[in-house]
Design a protein around this motif. Sequence first.
Motif, PDB file in Angstrom:
ATOM      1  N   SER A 681      47.641  17.658  98.433  1.00  0.00           N
ATOM      2  CA  SER A 681      46.348  18.341  98.331  1.00  0.00           C
ATOM      3  C   SER A 681      45.767  18.302  96.926  1.00  0.00           C
ATOM      4  O   SER A 681      44.545  18.335  96.760  1.00  0.00           O
ATOM      5  CB  SER A 681      46.497  19.794  98.783  1.00  0.00           C
ATOM      6  N   ASP A 682      46.614  18.233  95.894  1.00  0.00           N
ATOM      7  CA  ASP A 682      46.143  18.267  94.512  1.00  0.00           C
ATOM      8  C   ASP A 682      46.762  17.123  93.724  1.00  0.00           C
ATOM      9  O   ASP A 682      47.935  16.803  93.901  1.00  0.00           O
ATOM     10  CB  ASP A 682      46.532  19.590  93.839  1.00  0.00           C
ATOM     11  N   PRO A 683      45.971  16.474  92.806  1.00  0.00           N
ATOM     12  CA  PRO A 683      44.602  16.804  92.412  1.00  0.00           C
ATOM     13  C   PRO A 683      43.532  16.257  93.354  1.00  0.00           C
ATOM     14  O   PRO A 683      42.381  16.664  93.277  1.00  0.00           O
ATOM     15  CB  PRO A 683      44.483  16.162  91.036  1.00  0.00           C
ATOM     16  N   THR A 684      43.886  15.303  94.222  1.00  0.00           N
ATOM     17  CA  THR A 684      42.942  14.812  95.223  1.00  0.00           C
ATOM     18  C   THR A 684      43.624  14.855  96.574  1.00  0.00           C
ATOM     19  O   THR A 684      44.858  14.778  96.670  1.00  0.00           O
ATOM     20  CB  THR A 684      42.494  13.370  94.911  1.00  0.00           C
ATOM     21  N   GLY A 685      42.836  14.967  97.632  1.00  0.00           N
ATOM     22  CA  GLY A 685      43.403  15.005  98.969  1.00  0.00           C
ATOM     23  C   GLY A 685      43.827  13.629  99.435  1.00  0.00           C
ATOM     24  O   GLY A 685      42.998  12.749  99.683  1.00  0.00           O
ATOM     25  N   LEU A 686      45.149  13.415  99.530  1.00  0.00           N
ATOM     26  CA  LEU A 686      45.688  12.114  99.913  1.00  0.00           C
ATOM     27  C   LEU A 686      46.707  12.284 101.027  1.00  0.00           C
ATOM     28  O   LEU A 686      47.603  13.133 100.939  1.00  0.00           O
ATOM     29  CB  LEU A 686      46.375  11.431  98.725  1.00  0.00           C
ATOM     30  N   VAL A 687      46.568  11.476 102.062  1.00  0.00           N
ATOM     31  CA  VAL A 687      47.592  11.382 103.095  1.00  0.00           C
ATOM     32  C   VAL A 687      48.422  10.147 102.791  1.00  0.00           C
ATOM     33  O   VAL A 687      47.888   9.026 102.727  1.00  0.00           O
ATOM     34  CB  VAL A 687      46.963  11.266 104.496  1.00  0.00           C
ATOM     35  N   TRP A 688      49.712  10.346 102.548  1.00  0.00           N
ATOM     36  CA  TRP A 688      50.610   9.234 102.250  1.00  0.00           C
ATOM     37  C   TRP A 688      51.280   8.767 103.540  1.00  0.00           C
ATOM     38  O   TRP A 688      51.823   9.564 104.294  1.00  0.00           O
ATOM     39  CB  TRP A 688      51.663   9.652 101.229  1.00  0.00           C
ATOM     40  N   VAL A 689      51.239   7.462 103.766  1.00  0.00           N
ATOM     41  CA  VAL A 689      51.749   6.868 105.003  1.00  0.00           C
ATOM     42  C   VAL A 689      52.735   5.762 104.639  1.00  0.00           C
ATOM     43  O   VAL A 689      52.432   4.900 103.820  1.00  0.00           O
ATOM     44  CB  VAL A 689      50.603   6.298 105.861  1.00  0.00           C
ATOM     45  N   VAL A 690      53.916   5.797 105.259  1.00  0.00           N
ATOM     46  CA  VAL A 690      54.937   4.769 105.040  1.00  0.00           C
ATOM     47  C   VAL A 690      55.039   3.914 106.290  1.00  0.00           C
ATOM     48  O   VAL A 690      55.169   4.431 107.411  1.00  0.00           O
ATOM     49  CB  VAL A 690      56.305   5.413 104.724  1.00  0.00           C
ATOM     50  N   LEU A 691      54.980   2.579 106.109  1.00  0.00           N
ATOM     51  CA  LEU A 691      55.118   1.648 107.229  1.00  0.00           C
ATOM     52  C   LEU A 691      56.538   1.109 107.293  1.00  0.00           C
ATOM     53  O   LEU A 691      57.289   1.133 106.307  1.00  0.00           O
ATOM     54  CB  LEU A 691      54.122   0.493 107.082  1.00  0.00           C
ATOM     55  N   ASP A 692      56.896   0.576 108.464  1.00  0.00           N
ATOM     56  CA  ASP A 692      58.271   0.127 108.663  1.00  0.00           C
ATOM     57  C   ASP A 692      58.621  -1.116 107.864  1.00  0.00           C
ATOM     58  O   ASP A 692      59.799  -1.482 107.772  1.00  0.00           O
ATOM     59  CB  ASP A 692      58.563  -0.099 110.147  1.00  0.00           C
ATOM     60  N   ASP A 693      57.644  -1.814 107.286  1.00  0.00           N
ATOM     61  CA  ASP A 693      57.958  -2.964 106.444  1.00  0.00           C
ATOM     62  C   ASP A 693      58.094  -2.585 104.973  1.00  0.00           C
ATOM     63  O   ASP A 693      58.215  -3.458 104.107  1.00  0.00           O
ATOM     64  CB  ASP A 693      56.898  -4.055 106.605  1.00  0.00           C
ATOM     65  N   GLY A 694      58.062  -1.272 104.678  1.00  0.00           N
ATOM     66  CA  GLY A 694      58.222  -0.815 103.304  1.00  0.00           C
ATOM     67  C   GLY A 694      56.936  -0.638 102.546  1.00  0.00           C
ATOM     68  O   GLY A 694      56.948  -0.265 101.372  1.00  0.00           O
ATOM     69  N   THR A 695      55.785  -0.914 103.189  1.00  0.00           N
ATOM     70  CA  THR A 695      54.491  -0.729 102.543  1.00  0.00           C
ATOM     71  C   THR A 695      54.143   0.758 102.500  1.00  0.00           C
ATOM     72  O   THR A 695      54.362   1.483 103.474  1.00  0.00           O
ATOM     73  CB  THR A 695      53.387  -1.494 103.281  1.00  0.00           C
ATOM     74  N   LEU A 696      53.581   1.179 101.384  1.00  0.00           N
ATOM     75  CA  LEU A 696      53.090   2.541 101.237  1.00  0.00           C
ATOM     76  C   LEU A 696      51.565   2.503 101.272  1.00  0.00           C
ATOM     77  O   LEU A 696      50.938   1.731 100.539  1.00  0.00           O
ATOM     78  CB  LEU A 696      53.573   3.136  99.915  1.00  0.00           C
ATOM     79  N   LEU A 697      50.951   3.295 102.157  1.00  0.00           N
ATOM     80  CA  LEU A 697      49.503   3.402 102.240  1.00  0.00           C
ATOM     81  C   LEU A 697      49.072   4.808 101.830  1.00  0.00           C
ATOM     82  O   LEU A 697      49.843   5.763 101.937  1.00  0.00           O
ATOM     83  CB  LEU A 697      49.012   3.136 103.674  1.00  0.00           C
ATOM     84  N   SER A 698      47.844   4.905 101.350  1.00  0.00           N
ATOM     85  CA  SER A 698      47.271   6.230 101.075  1.00  0.00           C
ATOM     86  C   SER A 698      45.893   6.310 101.714  1.00  0.00           C
ATOM     87  O   SER A 698      45.128   5.343 101.679  1.00  0.00           O
ATOM     88  CB  SER A 698      47.191   6.497  99.572  1.00  0.00           C
ATOM     89  N   LEU A 699      45.611   7.463 102.304  1.00  0.00           N
ATOM     90  CA  LEU A 699      44.316   7.731 102.901  1.00  0.00           C
ATOM     91  C   LEU A 699      43.661   8.871 102.138  1.00  0.00           C
ATOM     92  O   LEU A 699      44.158  10.003 102.168  1.00  0.00           O
ATOM     93  CB  LEU A 699      44.467   8.108 104.377  1.00  0.00           C
TER      94      LEU A 699
END
Length: 918
Positions: A681-699
Amino acid sequence: MTFTKTQFSFAAGEIAPELYGRTDLEKNDSAVAVAQNMLLREQGGLFSRPGMRFAARCKYADKAVALVKFVFSPTDNCVVEFGEKYIRFVTEEGYQTKNGQVYELLSPFTQDDLKHLSYDQSGDVLFLACEGKPPRTLTRVAADDWRLEIYQNTHGPFETYNGDKATLSAQEDGRLLLTQLAGYQFAQDDTGGYFKLEKDFEAQSISFTQSSADTAAELLKKVFPCAGTWQLDTTGSWTGTLKLEQSADGVTWKAYRSYSSTLFRIGESATGQNFNSNGEISGEVKFLRINATNWTEGTAYIQFRVPAFTYNLFGRIDEVKNAAEAYISLDNFPPAQNKSVAGTVEYLNYALPTMTGNTAPEGRAFYKEPGYQGTVTDESGASVTTYDTAYKARDNNQTTYALVPAYEYTDGVKLGYEFNAPKLITQLTARVNLPAAGTWQMKGYVYSKTAGWREAGVCEIGAVSPNEQTLHFDPVIVDGFAVSFKKADTTADGVVWVYELTANTKSVTLSADQMKFYAPRWGKRQGWPTSVRFFQARLNWFNGFHGELTKIDDYYNFEMSLKTKDDDAISVNLKSAGMCTVRHAIGARKLTILTDGGEFVNTSDVLTPSASGFVQQSNYGSARVRPVLVGPRVLFVTLMGGRLCDLQYDYASDNYQAEDLCALAPHLFEGRQIVGLDYQSDPTGLVWVVLDDGTLLSLSYARQHGLLAWTRHQTQGQVEQVCVLPGERENRVFLAVKRGDMRTIEVLGTQLPTTRQKAFCVDCGVQKNFDTPASIVEGLDHLEGKSVSVLADGNLLPNQTVKNGQITLPYPTACVAVGLAYTWLVKTLPLCINGQNGEFIKRLRPVCARIGLKNSAGGNAGADGTQADPLIYGADGELFTGEVRFNIGAVHGEHPQISLYGAEPLPFNITKITVEYA
């Protein structure tokens, strides 16, 4: 002809190639083709992500871990690392230690179990559910003292009654045997299951004439079990006092009500009167009787009534004997009484056996724990090594050997006795010899093979020698007992000698009496809870399509009153077209239940036994990944694992609606599954997503601003888990990362660097601040043999290879960041001008660009088909804020795109991009 286009915002993030050129989409003007290792500010700018700070190296390199958040407060929290049959505790500084070693608990959870782990927290307790495992609690006593225990549910949950009958009997070895008369058949998988026996008591009443001492004695023998209302009436002419007495054990009685009357004689102005009285006994069964021993004269006609009531026994199945019989233990075994809920109970006196020499005819004495093998000092000061010799006893004259031991205690260790078979115990007595001064504390304990130790009583004793001290407590069936002694004040000194230790123990016999049998709802046979979550002060457990909700503010109690109360436990079944299996529950505006067949929401604002319905809202289905709550919205992974949705109430349709959050960037999820999810939630609202190939995504997720923007993150390894904890200035993002032949726990650095010196833009890295500038950087064992990037006092140094866990800098430095390099990349969309045909756009080529920057350094820029050149800043060496211009050479091909990238360990923050075309 020239044309200039400025992109002031990147708030749409990375979008799929299929959407390039879609001028009908508003988000097209603020999107990019690639945003790698970049994060988005709510104002629309892009900045390179911070590095990953090394915190700890996992126990096993070949086994993944699960990260669970433990948050007592914003400043008191940690990550609980569940690994292959172990649990560790992690902060930014690394693993919790104890006595110089990593503090670790043994755990029943294997690597395969971790993907099924569900949890929620209340205070210092984590409640854990896992498919195929009994529910557990993980309790923090201190930072280096945690307890993993089986969840001790009481008063349920149970299956619906289907006519099964059972009886109880006591065996010669003291164990209780439960025998099925019809219906339910035991299986070995029932072991550990929690069941209920229900006994119906018939209404009872008496009409009695009290007129003498003999009738008063007879009246005392009439005892009435009661767990509800009662009524007592008298008529006649009498004087004296009648008492209504109550007892919990049928042995010890105390006054409950007292009534007096004066004999009425003709011609006298008497004040005496008869009475009509009533009341209610609630909770456990009490026993009532009428005591007329203070009757003086006259005749009292007594009417006493108790209505029918039902009483429950609760217990666990210890061992299955056969399909019809099982050995059990009871939570609320009735105390001594003439008529118990299990039938007629008789308590037989039982004497602690006499020891001959060092041998006890039954059971065994022990020091510290049953079966303890260790060194103890005997009465002569010599060391002994087994419980047999440690318990050589002596009498008061200290010349012959008799009952139990004589040992010295100064630190509270347990001295006790273990039975061969369970015994009912009501008190224990210790005869001791104390030092001349001070006060000592004596504690009594009872021991159960299933539940372990429990404190039974405590008292203080003074310096009287020898001193006999007795502790009394409620009757309980146990496998052993013990005492311990500690100094209670500063004047106490010396040791305590125990001369004799005895217990008031009894054997138990029961006559068979039929009772209703309610089978366990949970168990190896029925299945254990797979999901747990708090909502409206209830702890909610789910298994299959069943839900079991505890009483309000009593997170272990599943009691349901005979007359339903709003705070009673609740049992729910989800109803849908198919048999749904609950994956998660989460409390938003209402309790939201995510199943593999759809999403359900409770129909009432407050959950009560009479208002506990659930209605299906959508049919996406949910994966096993733990959902997160962002404001009023529930973010969850869909059944196949390839989409992230958010669920929220929609006032227009008066229903809950789920929206696909991956619609604009499906290319990031093609052929992949989401395996991890959390929200920062802080300092910016980010949803962190982990994929099964080891990639990290942020929304970047800020619905109130219309912000939904995906970016991707790469590192020299594969990210496997993410967990976000609160912090003082910003949330801390913990990551489990597989890097070659090791697995690590790393923490994402701050998003708010203000100077080059404080920048941290390396992965698996360390940042050291030296009081005295130094040139040797140690503590790099986890990077042994790796080529690492170095930023020393804000200056870029050539890459070095770690050897013997360290590197040597060319000069002393005060602040240094060392770690693995990563590359950030921003690539614009192909040029698209609304209203212009494709041939016009194809003829345009970029000739130069201007980039708006804030607190930035490093970076390269170019266009497709051209050489990228380093960006040129001022000469002061500080982070740059302003515009940087660069020329673009001859571009070949259609629809060229502008690329910005960098691999230096420096921050980069883009506010706008202006491109001139000709």
